[in-house]
Scaffold this motif. Structure first.
Motif, PDB file in Angstrom:
ATOM      1  N   GLU A  78       1.471  -3.827   3.709  1.00 35.60           N
ATOM      2  CA  GLU A  78       1.940  -3.573   5.071  1.00 35.60           C
ATOM      3  C   GLU A  78       0.953  -4.081   6.127  1.00 35.60           C
ATOM      4  O   GLU A  78       1.352  -4.623   7.150  1.00 35.60           O
ATOM      5  CB  GLU A  78       2.195  -2.082   5.274  1.00 35.60           C
TER       6      GLU A  78
ATOM      7  N   ARG B 198       1.592   7.805   6.066  1.00 37.46           N
ATOM      8  CA  ARG B 198       1.930   6.724   6.996  1.00 37.46           C
ATOM      9  C   ARG B 198       1.394   7.024   8.402  1.00 37.46           C
ATOM     10  O   ARG B 198       0.866   6.144   9.073  1.00 37.46           O
ATOM     11  CB  ARG B 198       3.442   6.501   7.041  1.00 37.46           C
TER      12      ARG B 198
ATOM     13  N   GLN C  37      -1.765  -0.101  -2.650  1.00 40.14           N
ATOM     14  CA  GLN C  37      -1.052  -1.384  -2.685  1.00 40.14           C
ATOM     15  C   GLN C  37      -0.059  -1.480  -1.532  1.00 40.14           C
ATOM     16  O   GLN C  37       0.046  -2.531  -0.892  1.00 40.14           O
ATOM     17  CB  GLN C  37      -0.323  -1.557  -4.030  1.00 40.14           C
ATOM     18  N   GLU C  38       0.669  -0.414  -1.259  1.00 40.19           N
ATOM     19  CA  GLU C  38       1.639  -0.433  -0.158  1.00 40.19           C
ATOM     20  C   GLU C  38       0.949  -0.624   1.188  1.00 40.19           C
ATOM     21  O   GLU C  38       1.430  -1.383   2.032  1.00 40.19           O
ATOM     22  CB  GLU C  38       2.460   0.861  -0.157  1.00 40.19           C
TER      23      GLU C  38
ATOM     24  N   MET D 237       1.696   6.853   0.864  1.00 38.31           N
ATOM     25  CA  MET D 237       1.723   5.445   0.539  1.00 38.31           C
ATOM     26  C   MET D 237       0.605   5.178  -0.473  1.00 38.31           C
ATOM     27  O   MET D 237      -0.450   5.789  -0.415  1.00 38.31           O
ATOM     28  CB  MET D 237       1.474   4.597   1.788  1.00 38.31           C
ATOM     29  N   THR D 238       0.832   4.239  -1.351  1.00 39.56           N
ATOM     30  CA  THR D 238      -0.212   3.834  -2.287  1.00 39.56           C
ATOM     31  C   THR D 238      -1.147   2.837  -1.601  1.00 39.56           C
ATOM     32  O   THR D 238      -0.822   2.284  -0.539  1.00 39.56           O
ATOM     33  CB  THR D 238       0.394   3.156  -3.528  1.00 39.56           C
TER      34      THR D 238
END
Length: 61
Positions: free
Chosen positions: A9, A40, A4-5, A1-2
């Motif tokens: 989240e 994740r 930003q992600e 995941m970045t």
């Protein structure tokens, strides 16, 4: 995941995630192709750890 992600989240600002990374207090991260990434499973584990450390009330350990 970045970053930003993860920010979207978890509802944590990107700047805060960068601070956590610099102080090794956030979810585990690594560099892939020169860019910061999060697995994740590591993000979920970090959230679980935060919950255990701060939980109050019924069922608190």
């Amino acid at each position: 995941m970045t970053t930003q992600e993860v920010s979207v989240e978890l509802g944590i600002p990107v700047g805060t995630l960068r601070y956590y990374r610099s102080t090794s207090s956030g979810p585990a991260s690594f560099r892939l192709g020169g860019r910061v990434r999060y697995r994740r499973a590591d993000v979920v584990a970090w959230v679980d750890e935060q919950e255990r450390a701060t939980r109050r009330g019924e069922g608190a350990a």
